[in-house]
Design an enzyme around this catalytic site. Structure first.
Site, PDB file in Angstrom:
ATOM      1  N   SER A  31       0.817  -1.216   0.000  1.00 28.77           N
ATOM      2  CA  SER A  31       0.000   0.000   0.000  1.00 28.77           C
ATOM      3  C   SER A  31       0.853   1.270   0.000  1.00 28.77           C
ATOM      4  O   SER A  31       0.457   2.288  -0.567  1.00 28.77           O
ATOM      5  CB  SER A  31      -0.943  -0.010   1.208  1.00 28.77           C
ATOM      6  OG  SER A  31      -0.203  -0.153   2.412  1.00 28.77           O
ATOM      7  N   ASP A  82      10.766   0.511  -1.867  1.00 32.67           N
ATOM      8  CA  ASP A  82       9.826  -0.498  -1.370  1.00 32.67           C
ATOM      9  C   ASP A  82       9.451  -0.202   0.082  1.00 32.67           C
ATOM     10  O   ASP A  82      10.163   0.525   0.783  1.00 32.67           O
ATOM     11  CB  ASP A  82      10.463  -1.895  -1.473  1.00 32.67           C
ATOM     12  CG  ASP A  82       9.435  -3.014  -1.389  1.00 32.67           C
ATOM     13  OD1 ASP A  82       8.232  -2.720  -1.211  1.00 32.67           O
ATOM     14  OD2 ASP A  82       9.840  -4.191  -1.498  1.00 32.67           O
ATOM     15  N   ALA A  84       8.033  -1.835   4.001  1.00 35.34           N
ATOM     16  CA  ALA A  84       8.484  -2.895   4.912  1.00 35.34           C
ATOM     17  C   ALA A  84       7.425  -3.103   5.982  1.00 35.34           C
ATOM     18  O   ALA A  84       6.575  -2.237   6.212  1.00 35.34           O
ATOM     19  CB  ALA A  84       9.816  -2.519   5.556  1.00 35.34           C
ATOM     20  N   ASP A  85       7.505  -4.259   6.624  1.00 34.00           N
ATOM     21  CA  ASP A  85       6.597  -4.552   7.739  1.00 34.00           C
ATOM     22  C   ASP A  85       7.212  -4.144   9.070  1.00 34.00           C
ATOM     23  O   ASP A  85       6.499  -3.791  10.005  1.00 34.00           O
ATOM     24  CB  ASP A  85       6.240  -6.044   7.731  1.00 34.00           C
ATOM     25  CG  ASP A  85       5.573  -6.426   6.427  1.00 34.00           C
ATOM     26  OD1 ASP A  85       4.502  -5.867   6.140  1.00 34.00           O
ATOM     27  OD2 ASP A  85       6.139  -7.235   5.666  1.00 34.00           O
ATOM     28  N   GLY A  96       7.498  -8.906   3.287  1.00 35.39           N
ATOM     29  CA  GLY A  96       6.797 -10.072   2.773  1.00 35.39           C
ATOM     30  C   GLY A  96       5.370 -10.193   3.262  1.00 35.39           C
ATOM     31  O   GLY A  96       4.695 -11.181   2.973  1.00 35.39           O
ATOM     32  N   GLU A 104      11.172  -9.195  -4.276  1.00 31.86           N
ATOM     33  CA  GLU A 104      11.652  -7.957  -3.634  1.00 31.86           C
ATOM     34  C   GLU A 104      13.136  -8.094  -3.265  1.00 31.86           C
ATOM     35  O   GLU A 104      13.929  -7.167  -3.446  1.00 31.86           O
ATOM     36  CB  GLU A 104      10.813  -7.655  -2.390  1.00 31.86           C
ATOM     37  CG  GLU A 104       9.381  -7.262  -2.740  1.00 31.86           C
ATOM     38  CD  GLU A 104       8.456  -7.123  -1.544  1.00 31.86           C
ATOM     39  OE1 GLU A 104       7.406  -6.483  -1.705  1.00 31.86           O
ATOM     40  OE2 GLU A 104       8.762  -7.642  -0.466  1.00 31.86           O
ATOM     41  N   LYS A 122       5.985   1.018  11.817  1.00 32.44           N
ATOM     42  CA  LYS A 122       6.902  -0.027  11.352  1.00 32.44           C
ATOM     43  C   LYS A 122       8.263   0.042  12.049  1.00 32.44           C
ATOM     44  O   LYS A 122       9.075  -0.867  11.921  1.00 32.44           O
ATOM     45  CB  LYS A 122       7.124   0.100   9.839  1.00 32.44           C
ATOM     46  CG  LYS A 122       5.853   0.203   8.997  1.00 32.44           C
ATOM     47  CD  LYS A 122       5.172  -1.108   8.872  1.00 32.44           C
ATOM     48  CE  LYS A 122       3.914  -1.096   8.036  1.00 32.44           C
ATOM     49  NZ  LYS A 122       4.082  -0.683   6.671  1.00 32.44           N
TER      50      LYS A 122
HETATM   51  C1  5RP Z   1       5.179  -6.910   0.439  1.00 31.46           C
HETATM   52  C2  5RP Z   1       5.980  -6.126   1.420  1.00 31.46           C
HETATM   53  C3  5RP Z   1       5.492  -4.771   1.790  1.00 31.46           C
HETATM   54  O1  5RP Z   1       6.495  -3.845   1.546  1.00 31.46           O
HETATM   55  C4  5RP Z   1       5.135  -4.752   3.263  1.00 31.46           C
HETATM   56  O2  5RP Z   1       4.200  -5.775   3.520  1.00 31.46           O
HETATM   57  C5  5RP Z   1       4.551  -3.396   3.681  1.00 31.46           C
HETATM   58  O3  5RP Z   1       3.309  -3.211   3.073  1.00 31.46           O
HETATM   59  P1  5RP Z   1       2.464  -1.885   3.239  1.00 31.46           P
HETATM   60  O4  5RP Z   1       3.203  -0.812   2.497  1.00 31.46           O
HETATM   61  O5  5RP Z   1       1.142  -2.218   2.583  1.00 31.46           O
HETATM   62  O6  5RP Z   1       2.331  -1.571   4.707  1.00 31.46           O
HETATM   63  O7  5RP Z   1       7.006  -6.543   1.905  1.00 31.46           O
HETATM   64  O8  5RP Z   1       5.690  -8.195   0.260  1.00 31.46           O
END
Ligand code: 5RP
Length: 217
Positions: A31, A82, A84-85, A96, A104, A122
């Site tokens: 997102s 990108d 991250a969680d 992931g 990724e 995060k």
């Molecule tokens: C997808 C990921 C995303 O970067 C992670 O899940 C973060 O997602 P979001 O931006 O929706 O919070 O690693 O595989």
């Protein structure tokens, strides 16, 4: 700044400053990245195109008229953006949550600079509260699960989800990840593991949280 989504949007906007004319940009999934792709659309005539980490991002990029290249056709990339969680103070990540971790990781490895865009929730001191995703070859699911239990984790099969690579995901709960690099290596050595969501060996170079550049190396 208020909601997580506003923070994600602010980080995505800031990341656009790292995009230079003529670049092929590595693009992650999720997102936060969706906001980045929306911003990239406004500068699509200035860039060469993108390399995408998922079918989801490819669809979004193409819908905006951004050219999507195969990584093999373009070689090393100058920039990868990108989400991250989780992100620790050393810019090591868990990724992931969206299931795209393997592609990724490949694109992050192929990129000179990895800009990670996140919201404040995060940021963690110690990785592991977010269940660690591990992509596995389907026939190895229970074998890998048993090995992970022996390492002290609690694997939960993300049932019903097949990755873009045709594999399955185990989400590993209850890990206190004091040695992210060691665990990343150890998990990779289990036969049947395709990739795991620890980005310690190839951590982020720049982290933008809620629109602010947190770390730079
Ligand atoms: C997808 C990921 C995303 O970067 C992670 O899940 C973060 O997602 P979001 O931006 O929706 O919070 O690693 O595989």
């Amino acid at each position: 700044m208020n909601t997580a989504d506003e923070q994600k949007r602010a980080s995505a906007r800031k990341a656009l400053e790292y995009v230079e004319d003529g670049m092929v940009v590595g693009v992650g999934t999720g997102s936060t990245v969706k906001h980045f792709i929306d911003g990239l659309a406004a500068m699509r005539d200035r860039i060469e195109g993108a390399v995408s980490s998922s079918e989801q991002s490819t669809t979004l990029l193409k819908a905006h008229g951004i050219r999507v290249f195969d990584l093999n056709a373009v070689g090393p990339l100058p920039l990868y953006v990108d989400g991250a969680d989780e992100c620790d103070p050393h810019q090591r990540l868990i990724k992931g949550g969206g299931g795209a971790l393997t592609r990724e990781k490949i694109i992050a490895e192929a990129s000179e600079r990895f800009v990670c865009i996140i919201d404040r929730a995060k940021e963690v001191e110690l990785l592991g509260r977010f269940p660690l995703p591990v992509e596995v070859i389907p026939m190895a699911r229970s074998l890998v699960g048993r090995k992970i239990v022996a390492l002290g984790g609690q694997p939960v099969w993300r049932e019903g989800v097949t990755t873009d690579n045709g594999n399955w995901i185990l989400d590993v709960h209850n890990l206190r990840i004091v040695d992210p690099l060691g665990l990343e290596r150890e998990l990779n050595q289990i036969p049947g593991v395709v990739a795991n969501g620890l980005f310690a060996r190839r951590a982020a170079d720049v982290v933008i949280s809620a629109g602010e550049v947190r770390k730079q190396r």
